[in-house]
Design an enzyme around this catalytic site. Structure first.
Site, mmCIF file in Angstrom:
data_model
loop_
_atom_site.group_PDB
_atom_site.id
_atom_site.type_symbol
_atom_site.label_atom_id
_atom_site.label_comp_id
_atom_site.label_asym_id
_atom_site.label_seq_id
_atom_site.Cartn_x
_atom_site.Cartn_y
_atom_site.Cartn_z
ATOM 1 N N GLY A 94 -19.659 -56.801 51.158
ATOM 2 C CA GLY A 94 -21.077 -56.831 51.498
ATOM 3 C C GLY A 94 -21.855 -56.723 50.209
ATOM 4 O O GLY A 94 -21.516 -57.362 49.222
ATOM 5 N N SER A 126 -13.723 -57.732 48.139
ATOM 6 C CA SER A 126 -15.034 -58.117 47.624
ATOM 7 C C SER A 126 -15.738 -56.884 47.023
ATOM 8 O O SER A 126 -15.228 -56.310 46.061
ATOM 9 C CB SER A 126 -15.830 -58.804 48.742
ATOM 10 O OG SER A 126 -16.956 -59.441 48.237
ATOM 11 N N ALA A 127 -16.857 -56.422 47.588
ATOM 12 C CA ALA A 127 -17.508 -55.221 47.054
ATOM 13 C C ALA A 127 -16.543 -54.029 47.042
ATOM 14 O O ALA A 127 -16.563 -53.212 46.120
ATOM 15 C CB ALA A 127 -18.754 -54.882 47.865
ATOM 16 N N HIS A 163 -14.674 -62.856 43.914
ATOM 17 C CA HIS A 163 -15.170 -64.224 44.190
ATOM 18 C C HIS A 163 -15.347 -64.995 42.886
ATOM 19 O O HIS A 163 -16.278 -65.807 42.761
ATOM 20 C CB HIS A 163 -16.511 -64.197 44.942
ATOM 21 C CG HIS A 163 -16.471 -63.522 46.277
ATOM 22 N ND1 HIS A 163 -15.906 -64.098 47.388
ATOM 23 C CD2 HIS A 163 -16.928 -62.303 46.677
ATOM 24 C CE1 HIS A 163 -16.031 -63.258 48.425
ATOM 25 N NE2 HIS A 163 -16.637 -62.167 48.016
ATOM 26 N N GLU A 198 -10.887 -66.196 44.659
ATOM 27 C CA GLU A 198 -10.541 -66.059 46.076
ATOM 28 C C GLU A 198 -9.104 -66.539 46.294
ATOM 29 O O GLU A 198 -8.675 -67.531 45.712
ATOM 30 C CB GLU A 198 -11.527 -66.858 46.917
ATOM 31 C CG GLU A 198 -12.932 -66.288 46.803
ATOM 32 C CD GLU A 198 -13.981 -67.097 47.546
ATOM 33 O OE1 GLU A 198 -13.640 -68.140 48.143
ATOM 34 O OE2 GLU A 198 -15.154 -66.687 47.511
#
Lengths: 239, 239
Positions: A94, A126-127, A163, A198
């Site tokens: 997020g 991700s985060a 990413h 990714e």
């Protein structure tokens, strides 16, 4: 503390294009969370502003296929205690600023780190992967809230750019490339950066930190040209 | 203070693809800086980590073609006084976090704002345009340093996203689009955002704030669908 082996997976993304949530990591997670019955979900990054309970439900949908129940950290009366007692932890993606702002405000950054170093298997995507690094200084996210600090968990001795993608957003676009942004980070910081594409993830198993998945990573260190490391490489550089 | 008309240009980018530095803005800047002999350059954003003197020299190369000498704010013994005495001001692009960190650390944010509101013509491009908004919360840059605050000049009653570009970085890439990032900003803030594409700029002439250039802007407001405004539109929404 002999015999304790931190087990950490830091994934560039939760989802690959055309796949379902965490699908590409499923075989790895079956092993990573073997024997785990309950997992504590850290929902604070709230992608798209989704509420904590809804976000936890989406994680629970996946983990029930592994026979693992999921608890929402944001619903815990005593979140530090919930972390202390967690069998395993997953921090979803997020907005990194929102995630880090909440972790600092609630005083949970060191509790999280301690529980992971005690051996509770950790997954971050991700985060949630970015905060495994020394600071959030190589996030791609917008600074939509102001955290008390950019310091993060420091589970590895470098920073992570999730990413990761090379080159321009479009052929004529003049915004900085990802490479330029990370190079600018290194003008202000002496922390190595793993540009994690990714499909790939970082696996920590005790003292061994390796690149796993399908794509090579681009490594940025101060006063060096960026260089590629293939899947299977040890990521043993330190700040 | 009657008769004082703030004159501000906030450009999405300094340079268009295939053009030289500030080339696309040159006719506008001839008018904007008419009668100006010396311009104060704010070099703190340091694109690629370039040093302040070199960055100022590159700005000076352009402005000498308009007969304008350029001073480096970072070389001033008393930067607040340099701002107070400036005929005109230009803040160049680079990393917004570094720029804002420096402006707060040196106590220059309010001095800059005051001088612009007194009528000194202001130009900002990229990071230098972003700080014309209420906060830096819609920058695209990496948080490579930690500013004392994200508050910026507030020369306009909204936030600016420079280098606005729609859609994904690549068809299969799962990182958030610019639209998603700005939508996330609006889950945490009630400040309208102008997604300003390259080739366009915001012009402030007293009470009139208009979109100028070659590309429509995308406007983001809380609880509304993003909508496009054509060049020539008044940008009169406020927080």
């Amino acid at each position: 503390m002999t015999g304790i082996i931190p087990k950490i997976i830091l994934g560039s993304t939760s989802t690959l294009s055309g796949q379902t949530y965490l699908q590409y990591l499923r075989p790895v997670l079956e092993n990573h969370f073997a024997g785990i019955k309950r997992l504590l979900f850290v929902p604070y990054a709230r992608p798209g502003g989704i509420d904590h309970a809804q976000y936890t439900a989406s994680a629970a949908n996946f983990f029930e296929t592994l026979g693992i129940a999921v608890d929402n950290l944001a619903a815990a009366k005593d979140p530090a205690l919930a972390i202390k007692n967690a069998e395993a932890i997953f921090t979803g993606g997020g907005n990194t600023f929102v995630l880090v702002q909440q972790l600092h405000q609630l005083g949970l950054m060191s509790a999280l780190k301690q529980r992971v170093l005690e051996g509770a298997p950790y997954l971050g995507t991700s985060a949630g992967a970015n905060i495994g690094g020394i600071s959030m200084g190589t996030t791609n996210d917008m600074p939509i809230v102001y955290p008390a600090s950019f310091a993060t968990l420091g589970l590895v001795g470098f920073n992570i750019n999730p990413h990761f993608i090379s080159g321009r957003a479009a052929p004529q676009h003049m915004g900085e490339t990802r490479e330029t942004r990370i190079a600018e980070f290194l003008t202000q910081n002496d922390t190595p950066v793993v540009g994690l594409p990714e499909g790939s993830w970082i696996q920590v198993m005790g003292q061994h930190i390796t690149l796993e998945g399908s794509q090579p990573a681009l490594i940025f260190e101060r006063d060096k040209q960026p260089y590629e490391l293939p899947v299977g490489s040890e990521l043993n550089f330190k700040k």
